[in-house]
Motif scaffolding. Structure first.
Motif, PDB file in Angstrom:
ATOM      1  N   UNK A 168      22.486   9.609  -1.438  1.00  0.00           N
ATOM      2  CA  UNK A 168      23.852  10.023  -1.764  1.00  0.00           C
ATOM      3  C   UNK A 168      24.889   9.517  -0.770  1.00  0.00           C
ATOM      4  N   UNK A 169      24.442   9.169   0.461  1.00  0.00           N
ATOM      5  CA  UNK A 169      25.346   8.593   1.462  1.00  0.00           C
ATOM      6  C   UNK A 169      25.405   7.068   1.378  1.00  0.00           C
ATOM      7  N   UNK A 170      24.676   6.504   0.426  1.00  0.00           N
ATOM      8  CA  UNK A 170      24.612   5.054   0.335  1.00  0.00           C
ATOM      9  C   UNK A 170      23.636   4.452   1.328  1.00  0.00           C
ATOM     10  N   UNK A 171      22.765   5.293   1.872  1.00  0.00           N
ATOM     11  CA  UNK A 171      21.851   4.869   2.928  1.00  0.00           C
ATOM     12  C   UNK A 171      20.514   4.392   2.356  1.00  0.00           C
ATOM     13  N   UNK A 172      20.033   3.276   2.913  1.00  0.00           N
ATOM     14  CA  UNK A 172      18.753   2.715   2.456  1.00  0.00           C
ATOM     15  C   UNK A 172      17.690   2.676   3.549  1.00  0.00           C
ATOM     16  N   UNK A 173      18.107   2.764   4.790  1.00  0.00           N
ATOM     17  CA  UNK A 173      17.102   2.668   5.839  1.00  0.00           C
ATOM     18  C   UNK A 173      17.626   2.946   7.229  1.00  0.00           C
ATOM     19  N   UNK A 174      16.693   3.097   8.160  1.00  0.00           N
ATOM     20  CA  UNK A 174      17.005   3.343   9.567  1.00  0.00           C
ATOM     21  C   UNK A 174      16.048   2.538  10.432  1.00  0.00           C
ATOM     22  N   UNK A 175      16.604   1.854  11.415  1.00  0.00           N
ATOM     23  CA  UNK A 175      15.812   1.126  12.405  1.00  0.00           C
ATOM     24  C   UNK A 175      16.120   1.709  13.780  1.00  0.00           C
ATOM     25  N   UNK A 176      15.080   2.062  14.517  1.00  0.00           N
ATOM     26  CA  UNK A 176      15.237   2.567  15.880  1.00  0.00           C
ATOM     27  C   UNK A 176      14.429   1.672  16.809  1.00  0.00           C
ATOM     28  N   UNK A 177      15.110   1.006  17.715  1.00  0.00           N
ATOM     29  CA  UNK A 177      14.444   0.170  18.707  1.00  0.00           C
ATOM     30  C   UNK A 177      14.363   0.905  20.041  1.00  0.00           C
ATOM     31  N   UNK A 212      10.216  -7.333  13.769  1.00  0.00           N
ATOM     32  CA  UNK A 212       9.986  -6.207  12.856  1.00  0.00           C
ATOM     33  C   UNK A 212      11.291  -5.765  12.214  1.00  0.00           C
ATOM     34  N   UNK A 213      12.388  -5.809  12.958  1.00  0.00           N
ATOM     35  CA  UNK A 213      13.679  -5.402  12.407  1.00  0.00           C
ATOM     36  C   UNK A 213      14.061  -6.272  11.213  1.00  0.00           C
ATOM     37  N   UNK A 214      13.890  -7.581  11.348  1.00  0.00           N
ATOM     38  CA  UNK A 214      14.293  -8.482  10.255  1.00  0.00           C
ATOM     39  C   UNK A 214      13.438  -8.252   9.009  1.00  0.00           C
ATOM     40  N   UNK A 215      12.146  -8.012   9.217  1.00  0.00           N
ATOM     41  CA  UNK A 215      11.248  -7.818   8.076  1.00  0.00           C
ATOM     42  C   UNK A 215      11.446  -6.445   7.433  1.00  0.00           C
ATOM     43  N   UNK A 216      11.643  -5.426   8.276  1.00  0.00           N
ATOM     44  CA  UNK A 216      11.869  -4.077   7.753  1.00  0.00           C
ATOM     45  C   UNK A 216      13.183  -4.007   6.986  1.00  0.00           C
ATOM     46  N   UNK A 217      14.239  -4.619   7.535  1.00  0.00           N
ATOM     47  CA  UNK A 217      15.543  -4.581   6.879  1.00  0.00           C
ATOM     48  C   UNK A 217      15.503  -5.265   5.517  1.00  0.00           C
ATOM     49  N   UNK A 218      14.731  -6.342   5.408  1.00  0.00           N
ATOM     50  CA  UNK A 218      14.607  -7.041   4.128  1.00  0.00           C
ATOM     51  C   UNK A 218      13.997  -6.125   3.070  1.00  0.00           C
ATOM     52  N   UNK A 240       0.793  -1.226   0.000  1.00  0.00           N
ATOM     53  CA  UNK A 240       0.000   0.000   0.000  1.00  0.00           C
ATOM     54  C   UNK A 240       0.828   1.281   0.000  1.00  0.00           C
ATOM     55  N   UNK A 241       2.016   1.232   0.600  1.00  0.00           N
ATOM     56  CA  UNK A 241       2.827   2.452   0.721  1.00  0.00           C
ATOM     57  C   UNK A 241       4.165   2.375  -0.005  1.00  0.00           C
ATOM     58  N   UNK A 242       4.712   1.170  -0.112  1.00  0.00           N
ATOM     59  CA  UNK A 242       6.041   0.997  -0.681  1.00  0.00           C
ATOM     60  C   UNK A 242       6.971   0.372   0.342  1.00  0.00           C
ATOM     61  N   UNK A 243       8.209   0.150  -0.066  1.00  0.00           N
ATOM     62  CA  UNK A 243       9.180  -0.488   0.826  1.00  0.00           C
ATOM     63  C   UNK A 243       9.492   0.400   2.030  1.00  0.00           C
ATOM     64  N   UNK A 244       9.574  -0.214   3.184  1.00  0.00           N
ATOM     65  CA  UNK A 244       9.866   0.501   4.424  1.00  0.00           C
ATOM     66  C   UNK A 244      11.264   1.121   4.377  1.00  0.00           C
ATOM     67  N   UNK A 245      11.354   2.377   4.798  1.00  0.00           N
ATOM     68  CA  UNK A 245      12.639   3.068   4.882  1.00  0.00           C
ATOM     69  C   UNK A 245      13.028   3.361   6.331  1.00  0.00           C
ATOM     70  N   UNK A 246      12.029   3.504   7.192  1.00  0.00           N
ATOM     71  CA  UNK A 246      12.260   3.797   8.611  1.00  0.00           C
ATOM     72  C   UNK A 246      11.363   2.883   9.430  1.00  0.00           C
ATOM     73  N   UNK A 247      11.934   2.206  10.414  1.00  0.00           N
ATOM     74  CA  UNK A 247      11.149   1.368  11.316  1.00  0.00           C
ATOM     75  C   UNK A 247      11.466   1.759  12.747  1.00  0.00           C
ATOM     76  N   UNK A 248      10.440   2.084  13.513  1.00  0.00           N
ATOM     77  CA  UNK A 248      10.618   2.469  14.910  1.00  0.00           C
ATOM     78  C   UNK A 248       9.789   1.519  15.771  1.00  0.00           C
ATOM     79  N   UNK A 249      10.459   0.761  16.606  1.00  0.00           N
ATOM     80  CA  UNK A 249       9.791  -0.218  17.466  1.00  0.00           C
ATOM     81  C   UNK A 249       9.465   0.382  18.821  1.00  0.00           C
TER      82      UNK A 249
END
Length: 253
Positions: free
Chosen positions: A134-143, A119-125, A74-83
């Motif tokens: 530009x920094x080579x960054x694809x995502x952020x996970x905050x637990x 959630x971390x494993x699924x979000x990271x996938x 519905x939204x697209x691939x997760x870029x930020x996950x906050x648990x």
């Protein structure tokens, strides 16, 4: 990482720290999915911020997989996950009625630690499929950890163990995901004005706030959310566990 336009998943998004974070991310332009077992409350928040509410038990593999698949569809691939989903029941290891119920201990670990990992494993996938910035960054996970990971009080063995696990997996996760441009951090809050604390009698609240050096008040969910936004913005903040606690150091009781 500019959060504007990015897909952000917040667990426990119906109330407390999760709600505050969902609101802050949405205000910054993110497309927010609120994952919570309380779908009605999550939907109410989602309606206000233009987000997506999804029923999810973070401790259950199938429930989490379905929820994260719905986010991507519905939204697209997760870029930020906050648990932020979690529970904090008080239980002594050996109480008046004997040893602690092992199932009760396991449930705290299942929700707080395994739920965060789930959630971390699924979000990271999903993050790994995104185009890097530009920094080579694809995502952020905050637990979400807790000061109880470091100074657990009597009756907090289960809670402290679960949050200690969150602290312990932060660095190895950040190291593993470094090659794909995914950062992993954790926040260790002190006493925050969540529904659990604000539902206590006023004299109990006053007693708790008196233990806080400065400021001597509960933290606000929006202050937690500000740190999440800073972690998103600060590209070199990685593998860190940051205390957010008014200089609190909890005593045994």
């Amino acid at each position: 990482m500019d959060v504007n336009g990015l897909v952000a998943v917040v667990t426990g998004g119906a109330s407390g720290l999760g709600e505050g974070t969902a609101r802050a991310l949405a205000a910054a332009g993110a497309k927010v999915a609120l994952l919570d077992m309380g779908l009605e409350k999550a939907q109410a928040v989602a309606n206000e911020i233009g987000g997506l509410a999804i029923a999810c038990d973070v401790s259950d593999a199938i429930s989490a997989e379905k929820a994260m698949n719905e986010v991507q569809e519905k939204l697209g691939a997760c870029a930020i996950a906050v648990n932020c989903a979690g529970i904090a029941p008080a239980m002594k290891i050996v109480g008046r009625e004997g040893p602690c119920d092992l199932a009760a201990f396991s449930k705290v670990i299942q929700v707080n630690l395994i739920g965060s990992f789930n959630i971390m494993r699924l979000a990271a996938a999903q993050m790994q499929t995104r185009e890097a910035n530009e920094d080579g960054e694809r995502g952020l996970i905050v637990n979400t950890a807790s000061v109880a990971a470091f100074e657990g009080q009597i009756g907090q063995a289960a809670y402290s163990a679960s949050k200690g696990g969150v602290v312990g997996m932060t660095l190895p996760a950040a190291r593993e995901f470094a090659k794909t441009g995914i950062r992993v951090n954790a926040i260790a809050p002190g006493l925050f004005g969540t529904p659990m604390l604000l539902g206590m009698p006023q004299e109990v609240q006053d007693s708790l706030t008196s233990t806080l050096p400065f400021p001597s008040r509960f933290g606000r969910p929006e202050e937690y959310a500000k740190l999440v936004l800073h972690m998103a913005d600060n590209a070199i903040m990685n593998g860190e566990v940051v205390r957010l606690d008014s200089a609190l150091r909890m005593q045994p009781r």
